[in-house]
Design an enzyme around this catalytic site. Structure first.
Site, PDB file in Angstrom:
ATOM      1  N   GLU A 272     -94.776  45.049  50.870  1.00  0.00           N
ATOM      2  CA  GLU A 272     -94.653  44.730  52.416  1.00  0.00           C
ATOM      3  C   GLU A 272     -95.473  43.375  52.430  1.00  0.00           C
ATOM      4  O   GLU A 272     -95.015  42.536  53.305  1.00  0.00           O
ATOM      5  CB  GLU A 272     -95.191  45.877  53.342  1.00  0.00           C
ATOM      6  CG  GLU A 272     -94.477  45.753  54.439  1.00  0.00           C
ATOM      7  CD  GLU A 272     -94.741  47.087  55.437  1.00  0.00           C
ATOM      8  OE1 GLU A 272     -95.925  47.196  55.561  1.00  0.00           O
ATOM      9  OE2 GLU A 272     -93.907  48.002  55.625  1.00  0.00           O
ATOM     10  N   HIS A 293     -91.463  60.004  29.015  1.00  0.00           N
ATOM     11  CA  HIS A 293     -90.418  60.546  28.551  1.00  0.00           C
ATOM     12  C   HIS A 293     -89.100  60.393  29.720  1.00  0.00           C
ATOM     13  O   HIS A 293     -88.332  61.320  29.748  1.00  0.00           O
ATOM     14  CB  HIS A 293     -90.641  62.093  28.310  1.00  0.00           C
ATOM     15  CG  HIS A 293     -91.577  62.335  27.282  1.00  0.00           C
ATOM     16  ND1 HIS A 293     -91.113  62.808  26.051  1.00  0.00           N
ATOM     17  CD2 HIS A 293     -92.977  61.843  26.918  1.00  0.00           C
ATOM     18  CE1 HIS A 293     -92.174  62.766  25.258  1.00  0.00           C
ATOM     19  NE2 HIS A 293     -93.286  62.395  25.724  1.00  0.00           N
ATOM     20  N   LYS A 405     -83.970  48.638  62.138  1.00  0.00           N
ATOM     21  CA  LYS A 405     -84.329  49.173  63.665  1.00  0.00           C
ATOM     22  C   LYS A 405     -83.476  48.601  64.501  1.00  0.00           C
ATOM     23  O   LYS A 405     -82.874  49.362  65.398  1.00  0.00           O
ATOM     24  CB  LYS A 405     -85.819  48.861  63.903  1.00  0.00           C
ATOM     25  CG  LYS A 405     -86.822  49.485  63.021  1.00  0.00           C
ATOM     26  CD  LYS A 405     -88.333  49.476  63.743  1.00  0.00           C
ATOM     27  CE  LYS A 405     -89.341  49.758  62.849  1.00  0.00           C
ATOM     28  NZ  LYS A 405     -90.573  49.250  63.387  1.00  0.00           N
TER      29      LYS A 405
END
Lengths: 415, 415
Positions: A272, A293, A405
């Site tokens: 961020e 793995h 948003k």
């Protein structure tokens, strides 16, 4: 803690080339830390001892009357607390802290409401504005259950609000209903807020010694206060050099499963802070040897656009020494310890990955405890801010988070 | 399930350019599926109904005499089972299946041994060779506890071994001690093995209906059997086009927290299959909306080297409808449901990210259940193999995983 960059494939000279830039970034960070709009309140954070005592008192109250504390928050409002709580808890015993308001999944919420139905619980809702959709919804639903279980008055005594000191809908409701409240400082952004009441209250409620976290953070604050011999700044320089060399992914790796959420916190911090203006290293985390793995093949031989930073926890709390029959295929382990095996995997992996063209940086930590977690938090926060300045981005804003948003509110018909 | 690529920023023409390549990749995959060295046993997998019944019988025995089944395995030996079990379990009630041998951390192992000390448990150890260090160590330590609790004979009856049909140390020990055993087919590699006893036994022991998983897988096997109108192949084509356009990271996103380990399974599948010869898309997973407040900023505005694939679970098991006071700041949600809010976030995010230059592919699944998990598993397995062929790598080997082991064994003094 110590920074080991002998496998970073970077020369001392390349680092010295940053001398002037680092002095500039340092003064940029340390000047005007009192300017509210700069979100630098965490750089020279002072801890109010009366407030810390109040946090501990409230945490004791929560522990005494609640089997579960539900932390309601998203992003920086819960990740720091969860990072610390999981790092310092048992791997298999359930924690008394659960999380809500960090997604909008109906089955998650219904499962949580069912789970809490026959348990004594309290809520710590954490939101600066109070209007962020995810925590606001979860708070409504959990409050409803709390009132159903305890009635209005006792429910109000089980709600702890961490929010703005005077503004916003949560502050308003807290004032009206008489909830106990804590303040999110104006000059500290979400992802840098774990050492404020945002993180400290849930951490204390989980039974963790917040004084020692603060001691560790203060020690780091002092250790990394100056430009000279600053390993925190060195980490910032290394990653900027690697980025310029085309290493666009940083893999944070640890051989300690308890650090899973600490690495999630780190991903938010760096992603961020730096991911803007079409720039930034993409932050990824892996748990080794598990993911050797899984992603190990790619790290060893895939695209060469990545580097690794390993958090090495040198000593476990309890080790296991092997007594192996000499006819067993595991006889090579006889007399050795599990920690030695784990560290042999670590050293072997570093050697293998570096040979495969993946630079490695190692952050060595003697032991995973309150103190070292406090150090690590501050180390990464400061390294991130400096790294952002070196990249020439503003490490304290997050304008891109608003886009989804806006679209979401349009679909939800919010005016 | 349906593939939606209208936001992939790729034209139908670009996809048609792959017509010939896809026919070639298809025959490469479907020819010689019986050749053991090709590891294509999963492509047209046949399910032996007597063996499935035996798995269910043993799973019932485990459920009846054990509070906990410890699955001991690493990588493909546990990730598939964990993916399915977590996808189909309650978010907050503890599962009866735990995992060991997927790391070498001493505190993890000590915490597990403590946790199991006063519980009835069984072990399912899963390893083709039996010599992989992590599971071999965990098996030794857990077996010791089992013998201490129950004595040699009952301990042996609580150990279930999934291994090679005749070779290896685990097969040898199982024959000597009379453990119940299951076979890992020779022609199926670890990361493609979840629909064999490797995955099916632990999944059944978790109380999940494996018949319906198999039905879903079979339906997908049929649906994606031919080149024409094959959405599975289309997904493989899309990611190869995006990779060539410089999208070097694929972010698998879901708004369903229960898919966390399914996405881990997917990361191994694609990362290990494609990450070689200095090529391959780096696979990453995120849980939204959670990580919109963490990595969302980067995805929206960071380096433009990524694309997203969203697994959209259209319907929850139980939804929540909002009744909100009209004076509340959440009044825009009144009469709407949480699932609608979650999907508004999803749609809003896709729009925002596509506008930000991040192509989006959506895989729509009506409901998260046994059947659809079976479909998803086969969809991704086949897409991965085809994608590997398009990339001109061998999607069935993992030579790079040996490098760290070699260095580790050197440090451990193994001859």
């Amino acid at each position: 803690m110590r920074l080991d960059f002998e496998n970073s494939l970077i020369s001392e000279e390349e680092i010295r080339d940053f001398d002037k830039k680092i002095i500039k970034a340092h003064s940029e960070l340390h000047n005007d830390t009192t300017n509210i709009n700069d979100f630098k309140g965490w750089v020279e954070l002072e801890f109010d001892s009366a407030e810390i005592e109040r946090i501990k008192t409230i945490a004791d109250r929560i522990k005494s009357n609640s089997e579960i504390l539900v932390v309601v928050g998203i992003g920086g409002s819960y990740l720091g607390a969860r990072a610390v709580i999981e790092a310092l808890s048992n791997n298999f015993e359930k924690s008394n802290v659960l999380y809500a308001g960090n997604n909008m999944n109906p089955d998650y919420m219904n499962d949580l409401l069912d789970y809490l139905n026959d348990k004594n619980f309290s809520i710590n809702v954490i939101s600066k504005s109070g209007t962020t959709t995810e925590p606001a919804i979860a708070f409504e639903l959990l409050k409803e259950l709390l009132i159903k279980k305890y009635g209005e008055e006792e429910a109000a005594s089980r709600i702890y609000v961490t929010t703005d000191k005077e503004k916003g809908v949560l502050r308003k409701e807290a004032n009206e209903k008489g909830y106990e409240t804590f303040v999110i400082p104006d000059n500290i952004g979400g992802r840098y807020s774990v050492l404020t009441p945002v993180g400290l209250l849930p951490i204390a409620a989980a039974g963790i010694d917040i004084d020692r976290i603060i001691s560790g953070a203060k020690a780091a604050m002092e250790r990394y206060a100056n430009v000279e011999d600053n390993e925190c700044y060195k980490y910032a320089i290394l990653r900027n050099i690697l980025y310029k060399k085309g290493k666009k992914i940083e893999i944070l790796a640890s051989y300690e499963p308890k650090l899973q959420y600490f690495m999630e916190w780190w991903k938010q911090l760096f992603g961020e802070s730096e991911g803007k203006d079409n720039k930034g290293i993409f932050p990824v985390s892996v748990g080794y040897t598990t993911d050797l793995h899984s992603l190990g093949q790619y790290v060893q031989e895939g695209e060469r656009h990545l580097f690794e930073t390993v958090i090495d926890i040198e000593n476990p709390y309890r080790d296991i020494e092997f007594t192996i029959d000499e006819n067993s295929h595991l006889n090579y382990l006889n007399g050795k310890t599990l920690n030695f095996a784990n560290h042999s995997a670590m050293q072997g992996t570093i050697t293998a990955h570096v040979e495969g063209g993946v630079p490695n940086i190692v952050i060595r930590v003697e032991k995973l405890d309150e103190y070292s977690i406090g150090e690590l938090i501050y180390f990464f926060e400061k390294a991130c801010a400096i790294s952002g300045y070196l990249l020439k981005v503003n490490p304290f804003n997050q304008p891109g988070v608003e886009f989804y948003k806006k679209e979401m509110f349009r679909l939800l018909g919010k005016k």
